[in-house]
Design an enzyme around this catalytic site. Sequence first.
Site, short mmCIF file in Angstrom:
data_model
loop_
_atom_site.label_atom_id
_atom_site.label_comp_id
_atom_site.label_asym_id
_atom_site.label_seq_id
_atom_site.Cartn_x
_atom_site.Cartn_y
_atom_site.Cartn_z
N GLU A 1 -3.36 4.49 6.75
CA GLU A 1 -3.28 4.25 5.30
C GLU A 1 -3.91 5.45 4.59
O GLU A 1 -3.43 5.92 3.57
CB GLU A 1 -4.02 2.95 4.94
CG GLU A 1 -4.02 2.68 3.43
CD GLU A 1 -4.67 1.36 3.05
OE1 GLU A 1 -4.43 0.35 3.72
OE2 GLU A 1 -5.42 1.37 2.06
N SER B 1 -9.73 1.10 4.16
CA SER B 1 -9.09 0.75 5.43
C SER B 1 -8.43 1.99 5.99
O SER B 1 -7.70 2.69 5.28
CB SER B 1 -8.00 -0.31 5.21
OG SER B 1 -8.59 -1.47 4.69
N ARG C 1 0.80 -1.24 0.00
CA ARG C 1 0.00 0.00 0.00
C ARG C 1 0.83 1.29 0.00
O ARG C 1 0.44 2.29 0.58
CB ARG C 1 -0.98 0.02 1.19
CG ARG C 1 -1.98 -1.10 1.18
CD ARG C 1 -2.94 -1.08 0.01
NE ARG C 1 -3.69 -2.33 -0.02
CZ ARG C 1 -3.35 -3.39 -0.76
NH1 ARG C 1 -2.30 -3.33 -1.58
NH2 ARG C 1 -4.05 -4.49 -0.71
#
Length: 258
Positions: free
Chosen positions: A254, A184, A142
């Site tokens: 994130e 998320s 990510r």
Amino acid sequence: MRYKSIDFSKFSSIKIGPRVDVALIEQGDKFLENHFLIGGANNLLVSPNPPPLMMLGKSYDFLEFDGDDLIVGCATKTGRLLSFAKKHNLANFEFISKLPGTIGGMVAMNAGVKSYEVFNIIKEVEINGKWIKKEDIEYGYRFAKLNGIATKVRFEVKKGYSEELRLELVKLRENQPKEPSAGSFFKNPPGDYAGRLIEAVGLKGKRVGNMAFSSKHANFLINLGGGRYEEAIELSNLAKELVLREFNVLLKEEVKVI
Ligand SMILES: Cc1cc2nc3c(=O)[nH]c(=O)nc-3n(C[C@H](O)[C@H](O)[C@H](O)COP(=O)(O)OP(=O)(O)OC[C@H]3O[C@@H](n4cnc5c(N)ncnc54)[C@H](O)[C@@H]3O)c2cc1C
């Protein structure tokens, strides 16, 4: 320079943020210094006072074959790329189904599902006007260190679109809540899951004002309607504090908070 007035309480996936004039960057334009680049705002939490913003304009929304490769402009939406892959029977794009955003945002976040992530199929990325080979870009779970603005991506293409694989990967994400969110909220720490840790400290379903950690998936910070930036930050700080205290793990966002 053209500007687009964007109301982030409608435009962003988490439905939070002020209305701001965002500079539109078209092909041939110079990138602006001291401006934060947004894509589709599916992984952003925009504060009441964000930095000056810019986004790629229409001229970066395109798909074209170049020999055996596919070149995609970074303002192109993931849904458009998926439809194109289906129409032309191209393999390996199935995982982007229902993964909201632009190609630029996907590349910057190395977005994906389990081991299917966008860098698996990238050959080169045009960054600040220069083609950079995948091997020369630092990327991982990510994240990708682009050190600039991605404008075009060169994908390796193979024949063989699989509707079966698409359905299988969409199914893996069925535990994601339907309420507005930015995906998320925290990255999974090595060897663990942010959702498990948030649940273990008792914050699954925890509500502050009109924001909450979803009772369906604790790592999704959801907007129950009219949720505010300050409420989101309060929940985020609470999760970080409790998880650090109980597990000695520092959760890292994130979602990009700007
Ligand atoms: C309901 C929901 C489910 C989601 N599920 C998943 C999932 O399963 N897997 C997953 O990986 N993600 C998931 N996400 C997160 C999101 O879909 C991805 O991160 C997506 O790639 C964000 O794209 P965006 O265009 O909206 O980027 P934005 O949110 O606008 O920006 C994200 C970051 O990318 C940078 N960026 C954007 N464009 C460029 C560019 N052209 N050049 C350089 N940097 C750029 C921005 O500066 C910012 O730092 C989900 C989000 C939602 C709302």
